[in-house]
Design a protein around this motif. Structure first.
Motif, short mmCIF file in Angstrom:
data_model
loop_
_atom_site.label_atom_id
_atom_site.label_comp_id
_atom_site.label_asym_id
_atom_site.label_seq_id
_atom_site.Cartn_x
_atom_site.Cartn_y
_atom_site.Cartn_z
N ARG A 12 28.20 -7.02 -8.04
CA ARG A 12 27.70 -8.15 -8.81
C ARG A 12 27.59 -9.32 -7.84
O ARG A 12 28.32 -9.39 -6.86
N VAL A 13 26.70 -10.27 -8.13
CA VAL A 13 26.55 -11.44 -7.26
C VAL A 13 27.89 -12.17 -7.12
O VAL A 13 28.26 -12.58 -6.03
N SER A 14 28.60 -12.31 -8.22
CA SER A 14 29.90 -13.02 -8.16
C SER A 14 30.87 -12.31 -7.23
O SER A 14 31.65 -12.95 -6.53
N GLU A 15 30.81 -10.98 -7.17
CA GLU A 15 31.70 -10.22 -6.29
C GLU A 15 31.31 -10.43 -4.83
O GLU A 15 32.17 -10.56 -3.95
N LEU A 16 30.02 -10.48 -4.57
CA LEU A 16 29.53 -10.68 -3.21
C LEU A 16 29.90 -12.06 -2.68
O LEU A 16 30.41 -12.18 -1.58
N VAL A 17 29.66 -13.09 -3.47
CA VAL A 17 29.90 -14.45 -2.96
C VAL A 17 31.39 -14.76 -2.83
O VAL A 17 31.77 -15.66 -2.09
N ARG A 18 32.25 -14.01 -3.54
CA ARG A 18 33.70 -14.20 -3.42
C ARG A 18 34.31 -13.43 -2.26
O ARG A 18 35.48 -13.62 -1.93
N THR A 69 35.59 -19.34 9.26
CA THR A 69 35.98 -19.28 7.86
C THR A 69 36.35 -17.84 7.49
O THR A 69 35.93 -16.90 8.16
N ARG A 70 37.13 -17.70 6.45
CA ARG A 70 37.48 -16.37 5.92
C ARG A 70 36.34 -15.79 5.11
O ARG A 70 36.29 -14.60 4.86
N ARG A 71 35.44 -16.62 4.63
CA ARG A 71 34.36 -16.16 3.76
C ARG A 71 33.43 -15.22 4.51
O ARG A 71 33.04 -15.49 5.64
N CYS A 72 33.06 -14.14 3.86
CA CYS A 72 32.17 -13.17 4.51
C CYS A 72 30.75 -13.69 4.56
O CYS A 72 30.16 -13.82 5.62
N CYS A 73 30.18 -13.98 3.42
CA CYS A 73 28.80 -14.47 3.34
C CYS A 73 28.86 -15.97 3.05
O CYS A 73 29.35 -16.38 2.00
N CYS A 74 28.38 -16.75 4.00
CA CYS A 74 28.50 -18.19 3.83
C CYS A 74 27.27 -18.91 4.37
O CYS A 74 26.44 -18.34 5.06
N ASP A 85 21.73 -19.21 -3.75
CA ASP A 85 21.59 -18.93 -2.31
C ASP A 85 21.30 -17.46 -2.08
O ASP A 85 20.54 -17.10 -1.18
N VAL A 86 21.92 -16.59 -2.87
CA VAL A 86 21.71 -15.15 -2.73
C VAL A 86 20.26 -14.81 -3.07
O VAL A 86 19.60 -14.06 -2.35
N GLN A 87 19.74 -15.38 -4.16
CA GLN A 87 18.34 -15.14 -4.51
C GLN A 87 17.43 -15.69 -3.42
O GLN A 87 16.41 -15.07 -3.09
N ALA A 88 17.77 -16.82 -2.83
CA ALA A 88 16.94 -17.40 -1.75
C ALA A 88 16.89 -16.46 -0.54
O ALA A 88 15.84 -16.33 0.10
N VAL A 89 18.00 -15.79 -0.23
CA VAL A 89 18.01 -14.82 0.87
C VAL A 89 17.06 -13.67 0.54
O VAL A 89 16.26 -13.25 1.39
N ILE A 90 17.15 -13.16 -0.68
CA ILE A 90 16.25 -12.07 -1.10
C ILE A 90 14.80 -12.52 -0.99
O ILE A 90 13.94 -11.79 -0.49
N ASP A 91 14.52 -13.73 -1.44
CA ASP A 91 13.15 -14.25 -1.38
C ASP A 91 12.65 -14.35 0.06
O ASP A 91 11.48 -14.05 0.34
N ARG A 92 13.52 -14.76 1.00
CA ARG A 92 13.12 -14.85 2.40
C ARG A 92 12.82 -13.46 2.98
O ARG A 92 11.86 -13.29 3.73
N VAL A 93 13.62 -12.48 2.63
CA VAL A 93 13.37 -11.12 3.09
C VAL A 93 12.08 -10.60 2.48
O VAL A 93 11.24 -10.00 3.15
N GLN A 94 11.89 -10.87 1.22
CA GLN A 94 10.70 -10.38 0.52
C GLN A 94 9.42 -11.02 1.05
O GLN A 94 8.36 -10.40 1.01
#
Length: 167
Positions: A12-18, A69-74, A85-94
């Motif tokens: 889930r997006v919430s799992e990824l960003v955490r 930072t400890r954060r994986c995706c930042c 931000d996650v949707q923006a990354v997808i949009d850039r790839v797309q």
């Protein structure tokens, strides 16, 4: 890295960003992601070797924070990503995909893609349920509906009809 994790592990997006760097660990040579999911439940999902290799490179050289930072995706400065931000990354790839081949893609759509691909490859439904962090098998029903030709394949491989001599 974000799109790769969404498409192969289906969080889930919430799992990824955490996710934090320490949530990715190695045990007996296998890289795992300890995902902190809904309802306070955690699950440890093994990463495919190719994904683990890309993750390692990303953690060593690719994070915008430069490892501070400890954060994986930042984002730059080590700030945690937001859903947008996650949707923006997808949009850039797309945007790199030719216009005539583009489809609407969302983080949750990539989660559906993960489930559909696993089920299409005949992965046990309970294993798929656990990878996705679903509490109940019935939730997978919507993904199974997306498998065209599934019933035809099942009937062609029916155990009573296999290895019959031709008449």
């Amino acid at each position: 890295m974000i799109v790769l994790l969404l498409a192969t592990v289906g969080p889930r997006v919430s799992e990824l960003v955490r996710a934090n760097v320490e949530d990715f660990y190695t045990n007996d040579g296998v890289r795992y992601w300890r995902i902190f999911g809904k309802g306070g439940r955690t699950r440890d999902v093994p990463l495919p070797d190719d994904v683990a290799a890309v993750l390692q490179t990303y953690l060593e050289r690719g994070r915008p924070s430069g490892g501070r930072t400890r954060r994986c995706c930042c984002r730059g400065g080590g700030r945690r990503l937001a859903r947008g931000d996650v949707q923006a990354v997808i949009d850039r790839v797309q945007a790199r995909v030719p216009a005539d081949q583009r489809r609407s893609v969302t983080p949750h759509g990539l989660r559906h893609t993960t489930a559909t691909h696993l089920l299409a490859d005949a992965v046990d439904m309970d294993a798929v349920r656990r990878v996705l962090g679903h509490g109940d098998l019935s939730t997978l029903g919507r993904y199974r509906d997306d498998l065209p030709g599934e019933l035809e394949v099942a009937m062609r491989t029916h155990p009573l009809l296999r290895d019959r001599p031709e008449s």
